[in-house]
Motif scaffolding. Structure first.
Motif, mmCIF file in Angstrom:
data_model
loop_
_atom_site.group_PDB
_atom_site.id
_atom_site.type_symbol
_atom_site.label_atom_id
_atom_site.label_comp_id
_atom_site.label_asym_id
_atom_site.label_seq_id
_atom_site.Cartn_x
_atom_site.Cartn_y
_atom_site.Cartn_z
ATOM 1 N N VAL A 148 -77.852 9.651 156.933
ATOM 2 C CA VAL A 148 -77.750 8.259 156.477
ATOM 3 C C VAL A 148 -77.391 8.214 154.996
ATOM 4 C CG1 VAL A 148 -79.079 6.147 156.075
ATOM 5 C CG2 VAL A 148 -79.268 7.345 158.259
ATOM 6 N N LEU A 149 -78.043 9.037 154.175
ATOM 7 C CA LEU A 149 -77.737 9.062 152.741
ATOM 8 C C LEU A 149 -76.307 9.523 152.476
ATOM 9 C CD1 LEU A 149 -81.075 10.470 151.295
ATOM 10 C CD2 LEU A 149 -80.211 8.124 151.168
ATOM 11 N N ILE B 39 -74.034 6.612 153.259
ATOM 12 C CA ILE B 39 -74.081 5.549 152.256
ATOM 13 C C ILE B 39 -73.278 5.925 151.023
ATOM 14 C CG2 ILE B 39 -75.618 4.346 150.658
ATOM 15 C CD1 ILE B 39 -77.731 4.366 152.895
ATOM 16 N N SER B 40 -73.388 7.190 150.587
ATOM 17 C CA SER B 40 -72.720 7.600 149.346
ATOM 18 C C SER B 40 -71.273 8.037 149.550
ATOM 19 C CB SER B 40 -73.500 8.740 148.688
ATOM 20 O OG SER B 40 -73.446 9.886 149.519
ATOM 21 N N LYS C 99 -65.974 5.711 153.779
ATOM 22 C CA LYS C 99 -66.174 5.252 155.150
ATOM 23 C C LYS C 99 -64.948 5.602 155.998
ATOM 24 C CE LYS C 99 -69.983 3.283 153.807
ATOM 25 N NZ LYS C 99 -70.373 4.000 152.644
ATOM 26 N N TYR D 93 -68.638 8.098 160.236
ATOM 27 C CA TYR D 93 -69.306 7.261 161.237
ATOM 28 C C TYR D 93 -69.836 8.109 162.396
ATOM 29 C CZ TYR D 93 -67.774 2.922 159.058
ATOM 30 O OH TYR D 93 -67.600 1.881 158.193
ATOM 31 N N LEU E 45 -72.873 9.890 161.192
ATOM 32 C CA LEU E 45 -73.995 8.957 161.122
ATOM 33 C C LEU E 45 -74.622 8.753 162.498
ATOM 34 C CD1 LEU E 45 -75.737 6.889 159.546
ATOM 35 C CD2 LEU E 45 -74.018 5.179 160.196
#
Length: 181
Positions: A54-55, A58-59, A62, A67, A70
């Protein structure tokens, strides 16, 4: 193309030998009372892996790969929570993985023995086929285990199958390693 495939098989065989030997010895030597500790540790590691995924998402940028990472990370987090909540889930997953892996590895060994080792001209290529058949049978026994009544017996059988898998992976190197004449 044939030599590139053989190099890839050699690397895979070395890594699988090391990993399977470690896992097999660990399962043979671990006492039954430490299974709960092992379950909790694995669940925690999977949760940390999910948090890191997840981290990283986020950083990072995209893109489609992030994805996918994730989603896989979140799935590992859910699996970690389930392993920590349900006591027998770890052993059930372990028995299924150790049952399915030798079957796939045995079939893979037979295919590569017939496709590559036989055509390489090295003598004794048929030994890989002979060693792969018990691997498939042992995998079937682990999947269908009505005789297992205790956790310790299950760990010893699973550990033995993993050590045998490591031995077959190591012996695969004899026919895959190039011999200079």
């Amino acid at each position: 193309m044939l030599f590139e495939e053989l190099d890839k098989i050699k690397r895979d065989a070395v890594m699988m030998t090391i990993v399977l030997m470690f896992i097999g010895l660990l399962l043979l030597l671990i006492p039954e009372v430490y299974i709960l500790f092992l379950e909790g540790t694995l669940g925690f590691v999977l949760l940390v892996t999910a948090a890191l995924a997840v981290l990283r998402f986020i950083s990072g940028t995209k893109v489609l790969m992030h994805y996918i990472e994730l989603v896989l990370g979140l799935a590992l987090g859910v699996l970690g929570i389930m392993i920590m909540l349900y006591e027998g889930l770890f052993l059930w997953i372990l028995s299924w993985l150790v049952g399915i892996y030798p079957i796939i590895s045995g079939i893979h060994s037979i295919v590569h023995a017939l496709a590559f080792s036989r055509r390489s001209g090295k003598s004794g290529w048929w030994v890989l086929v002979v060693l792969a058949v018990p691997l498939i049978v042992f995998g079937g026994f682990v999947l269908w285990h009505p005789w297992l009544t205790s956790t310790q017996t299950m760990l010893q059988i699973v550990g033995g199958v993993m050590l045998y898998s490591a031995m077959v992976s190591g012996l695969k190197l004899i026919w895959l390693w190039p011999v200079k004449k």
